[in-house]
Design an enzyme around this catalytic site. Sequence first.
Site, PDB file in Angstrom:
ATOM      1  N   GLU A 138       0.864  -1.178   0.000  1.00 29.49           N
ATOM      2  CA  GLU A 138       0.000   0.000   0.000  1.00 29.49           C
ATOM      3  C   GLU A 138       0.902   1.230   0.000  1.00 29.49           C
ATOM      4  OE1 GLU A 138      -3.934   1.769   2.265  1.00 29.49           O
ATOM      5  OE2 GLU A 138      -2.380   0.832   3.466  1.00 29.49           O
ATOM      6  N   HIS A 150      -0.852   8.803   4.669  1.00 28.49           N
ATOM      7  CA  HIS A 150       0.436   8.513   4.040  1.00 28.49           C
ATOM      8  C   HIS A 150       1.192   9.822   3.809  1.00 28.49           C
ATOM      9  CE1 HIS A 150      -0.222   4.182   2.877  1.00 28.49           C
ATOM     10  NE2 HIS A 150      -1.445   4.554   3.197  1.00 28.49           N
ATOM     11  N   ASN A 228     -13.270   5.220   1.713  1.00 25.49           N
ATOM     12  CA  ASN A 228     -12.215   5.907   2.442  1.00 25.49           C
ATOM     13  C   ASN A 228     -11.040   6.180   1.520  1.00 25.49           C
ATOM     14  OD1 ASN A 228     -12.879   6.101   5.521  1.00 25.49           O
ATOM     15  ND2 ASN A 228     -13.627   4.103   4.852  1.00 25.49           N
ATOM     16  N   ALA A 229     -10.497   7.410   1.599  1.00 26.44           N
ATOM     17  CA  ALA A 229      -9.381   7.847   0.755  1.00 26.44           C
ATOM     18  C   ALA A 229      -9.724   7.694  -0.725  1.00 26.44           C
ATOM     19  CB  ALA A 229      -8.108   7.080   1.090  1.00 26.44           C
ATOM     20  N   ASP A 257     -15.950  -0.985  10.937  1.00 33.98           N
ATOM     21  CA  ASP A 257     -15.759  -0.774  12.373  1.00 33.98           C
ATOM     22  C   ASP A 257     -16.746   0.219  12.966  1.00 33.98           C
ATOM     23  OD1 ASP A 257     -14.758   1.497  11.182  1.00 33.98           O
ATOM     24  OD2 ASP A 257     -12.836   1.489  12.224  1.00 33.98           O
ATOM     25  N   HIS A 260     -15.074   4.123  10.216  1.00 34.34           N
ATOM     26  CA  HIS A 260     -14.705   4.468   8.838  1.00 34.34           C
ATOM     27  C   HIS A 260     -15.928   4.605   7.937  1.00 34.34           C
ATOM     28  CE1 HIS A 260     -10.657   3.347  10.137  1.00 34.34           C
ATOM     29  NE2 HIS A 260     -10.219   3.935   9.045  1.00 34.34           N
ATOM     30  N   ASP A 283      -7.511  -3.250   8.338  1.00 37.14           N
ATOM     31  CA  ASP A 283      -6.601  -2.097   8.264  1.00 37.14           C
ATOM     32  C   ASP A 283      -6.029  -1.806   9.647  1.00 37.14           C
ATOM     33  OD1 ASP A 283      -5.154  -0.085   7.077  1.00 37.14           O
ATOM     34  OD2 ASP A 283      -6.852   1.260   6.744  1.00 37.14           O
TER      35      ASP A 283
END
Length: 389
Positions: A138, A150, A228-229, A257, A260, A283
């Site tokens: 990733e 990131h 997400n992202a 969860d 997210h 994740d």
Amino acid sequence: MIAFTANCLYTPLERVDQPLLLVEDHVIVDVSSRAAHEIPAGVRVVDFGDAVLAPGFVDIHIHGGAGQDVMDADASGLSAVAQLLSHHGVTGYFPTTVTVPLDQICAALEHLADAIETTSLENGSRRGRARPLGIHLEGPFLSHVRRGAHPLENLLPPTLETFNRLWQAARGHIRIMTIAPELDGALEVIAEAARLGVCVSMGHSDADLKSASAGVAAGARHATHTFNAMRPLDHRQPGIIGEVLTDPQLSADIIADGIHLDPAIVQLFLQSKGPDQAVLITDAISATGMPEGRYRLGTLEVEVKNGRCVVGGKLAGSVLTMDRAVRNVMQFAHWDLQQTLRLATLNPARVAGLANRGKLAAGAEADFVVLSRNGEVRNTIIRGEICEP
């Protein structure tokens, strides 16, 4: 030979009541009902009573746990991660990298390849340890706009030269790669990775619909932590999420969860992808299974509080476990246990190209989990051996 039995078994495609699961030399020999198959003479029988037998969970996206980050954990640290995973029903996992300087990514790939090869040479897993089955790369080929946590300074444009360097460092153990398909050079890298048998997954992406479709045409066949992202779904410019939700050949994963994704979005995703193409991931980061506090994710310091992992106001992984993800889907989407199990067993195994995992059938690895009817883990069996508590 050992015979395992319980109240019922999910293959997961089929239900077998009063099952008889025969294991020899770490491999499943036969799956049948006790009414249809007599227990061979002299065979040890392990009866789990009113429990449910199911394939061991496969987590294709995990950064760590038990205080350990997979990118820099030594053998002891990786063992701690694997032991934590097995306690939550995971029998196989894909240690996942995060974006750091290229030399550090390569070093991490080398030591993860060592761990995978060492486990393979052991011809079996030590009791109580899930097994690393391949690497999920990733980063660093991610969108600047949708990079999440990131670090911007360590992202790189996708080139064949850089990909080949990463591939060589991992000694061919990269099985999944997340990439933003809209980046210059991405389509060539996607095509090369797919040629090598890597599952190319679109993620951390600001792609419009055309760019996402081009990524699929080049060889991408999965999507990473959907919603997400990613560029948000728009009713006039649907973007990458429009491609993910409407392409029936594209599998995709989510982090269920309750943080997210809202439960309503989990339902929307599952209605779109269905039981065949939906996958659960955790994740999870090093903080999983640990008290609240500050933990590492690559070069980042992550604050963990109230179940949220945050860096600079952005979510950075999770402390989710796979058994909890299964139970959450049952609650959020009102799916039954058998249907939900596919998302944590057969489907991720297929995504990763694992023909002999994620199912209970003759010839498959004897990796399975013993569950309550509500999806709580009672025992985990890896290659026919009950894991230590």
